[in-house]
Design an enzyme around this catalytic site. Structure first.
Site: not given
Ligand code: ADP
Length: 455
Positions: A15, A34, A47, A284, A394
């Site tokens: 996202a 990140e 996947g 699931r 999830h």
């Molecule tokens: P989505 O599928 O909604 O994109 P993901 O799990 O693939 O969700 O990605 C979410 C990302 O956000 C992860 O890489 C996670 O480490 C990062 N993240 C979570 N909390 C924070 C935060 N407080 N600050 C910066 N990044 C964050």
């Protein structure tokens, strides 16, 4: 240190990348934060399959599908708790989002193969090369770099900054070595920080069932930070108790088994008594519950070489395959008897199950569990048998957003300057997310967030 951008995106998963790239394309200055040292989140380790209706692959394979059926499956799969308007928005825009991944981001999808995940009426999940989210994240990262969008890893967003009117105007963050950073946002903040599957305390807070007895498939960064931050800024949360387990995970580590995607090609599930106990293409949550009701709270997945050859999951996920064999979780056997004995299953019982399956396969009618894709003949070896348990996968709940991804407060009004997309939001999947819908959600709404936040 203080920095100013038009748009601040929190979280570099599917996202966040999509949002950052689209906001930049619309003319904004953008930064992507990140908290982990590396990008990708749950998207990376998934996947990577993405549902969409009427894609080029469906057309090539002659599969009849449409947006209405996709909506129906998604709503029904979540016990009709998802917001129909939001599900419609996802389904109507997913095809274009998939084309965007293919044409602009240069993601390579298998040209002539789709998965039919549990709960879907037809095969509609596009499969990226390598059958993992790594193909998506690698290409998104490459595109981000090419577009000159700064990415700050090891940078954790802690708090949303608001002005006196309640408008979100930036993010307070912690950078390398604990440095305090402020990112001012002229136009908006997009929260794309994923779910909270890796946060046991938060799981328990919203649903005590999902305590430490469950391991998780999730990335370590999935700790719900964005949900907590948004709530503090006035966001409404919804559906927080809906937590999904993935049924087929490594009983030693909780990690999702992608080798076991052979289930989508006809692998069956049996219990310690060698008996089937659920339709293998069920949702699931249904399969997970059924597994937990069996002796020992685990299951075995069984398939043969013919089934293995369809999607070649052993080759595609060779590292995982070797690891599972080494751990004694997966066993390859020439005969059913050998397969049964490895896990102390009564060989006669397992043979009887397979004979029954072969009969149903021949008749084209699974009289026991009504396998929706039809069972496959498994009379020929070699066989593969894998032990599996459900693991938290999830979190369906999260912040409430509208069709333009604005985050809403308890009164249903948009919080100015605040947008969200992906697993951090709670309005799409209802009680149960269908396979292939997380990537569809993240990419589709990530793009919308990027486009809308700039307006
Ligand atoms: P989505 O599928 O909604 O994109 P993901 O799990 O693939 O969700 O990605 C979410 C990302 O956000 C992860 O890489 C996670 O480490 C990062 N993240 C979570 N909390 C924070 C935060 N407080 N600050 C910066 N990044 C964050």
């Amino acid at each position: 240190a203080e920095q100013t951008y038009d748009i601040v995106v929190v979280g570099a998963g599917g996202a966040g990348f999509s949002a950052a790239i689209e906001a930049k394309k619309a003319g904004a200055s953008v930064v992507l934060l990140e908290k982990m040292p590396t990008v990708g989140g749950n998207t990376l380790i998934s996947g990577g399959e993405m549902n969409a209706a009427n894609t080029w692959v469906q057309q090539k394979l002659g599969i009849k599908d449409d947006v209405e059926l996709f909506i129906k499956d998604t709503l029904k799969g979540g016990d009709n708790v998802g917001d129909p308007e939001m599900v419609r928005t996802m389904a109507e825009n997913a095809t274009q989002a998939a084309e965007w991944l293919k044409d602009e981001i240069k993601v390579e999808f298998l040209p002539d193969h789709l998965f039919q995940f549990g709960g879907h009426s037809v095969k509609r999940a596009l499969i990226p090369q390598g059958h993992t989210g790594a193909e998506l994240i690698t290409k998104l990262k490459k595109h981000l770099d090419g577009a000159g969008i700064p990415l700050k890893t090891n940078t954790k967003a802690d708090k949303l900054l608001t002005d006196a009117s309640g408008k979100v105007i930036g993010v307070e963050a912690t950078g390398e070595n604990g440095s305090k950073l402020t990112f001012h946002a002229n136009k908006g903040v997009i929260i794309a920080s994923g779910g909270f599957g890796s946060n046991v305390e938060m799981r328990k807070q919203y649903n005590p069932e999902y305590d430490e007895k469950y391991m998780t498939t999730d990335a370590p960064g999935s700790t719900g930070d964005g949900i907590v931050m948004a709530q503090a800024a006035g966001a409404a949360l919804t559906n927080m108790a809906s937590i999904q387990t993935y049924p087929i995970c490594n009983p030693k580590t909780g990690v999702i088994s992608l080798v076991a995607d052979s289930r989508f090609d006809g692998a069956i599930l049996v219990n310690q008594s060698g008996k089937r106990f659920v339709e293998e293409l069920e949702r699931r949550d249904v399969i997970s519950k059924a597994i937990l009701a069996q002796e020992g709270k685990y299951a075995y997945q069984l398939w043969n070489e013919d089934i293995a050859n369809i999607s070649k999951t052993h080759e595609v996920h060779k590292d995982e395959y070797d690891m599972l064999v080494k751990e004694g979780v997966l066993y390859k056997a020439d005969t059913l008897e050998e397969a049964a004995k490895f896990f102390n299953i009564d060989p006669a019982a397992l043979k009887a199950t397979i004979e029954r399956v072969n009969g149903f396969a021949k008749a084209g009618d699974d009289k026991d569990f009504h396998h929706r894709a039809g069972l496959k003949d498994m009379s020929k070896g070699p066989y593969y048998i894998e032990k599996a348990v459900p693991s938290v996968h999830h979190t369906m709940g999260g912040v409430v957003i509208n069709k333009t991804t604005q985050v809403l407060n308890e009164k249903g009004q948009p919080i100015p300057g605040l947008f969200a997309a992906g697993e951090v939001t709670g309005v799409i999947h209802g009680k149960n997310r269908l396979g292939g819908n997380a990537v569809a959600d993240a990419i589709t709404f990530g793009r919308i967030a990027g486009q809308q936040s700039v307006k």
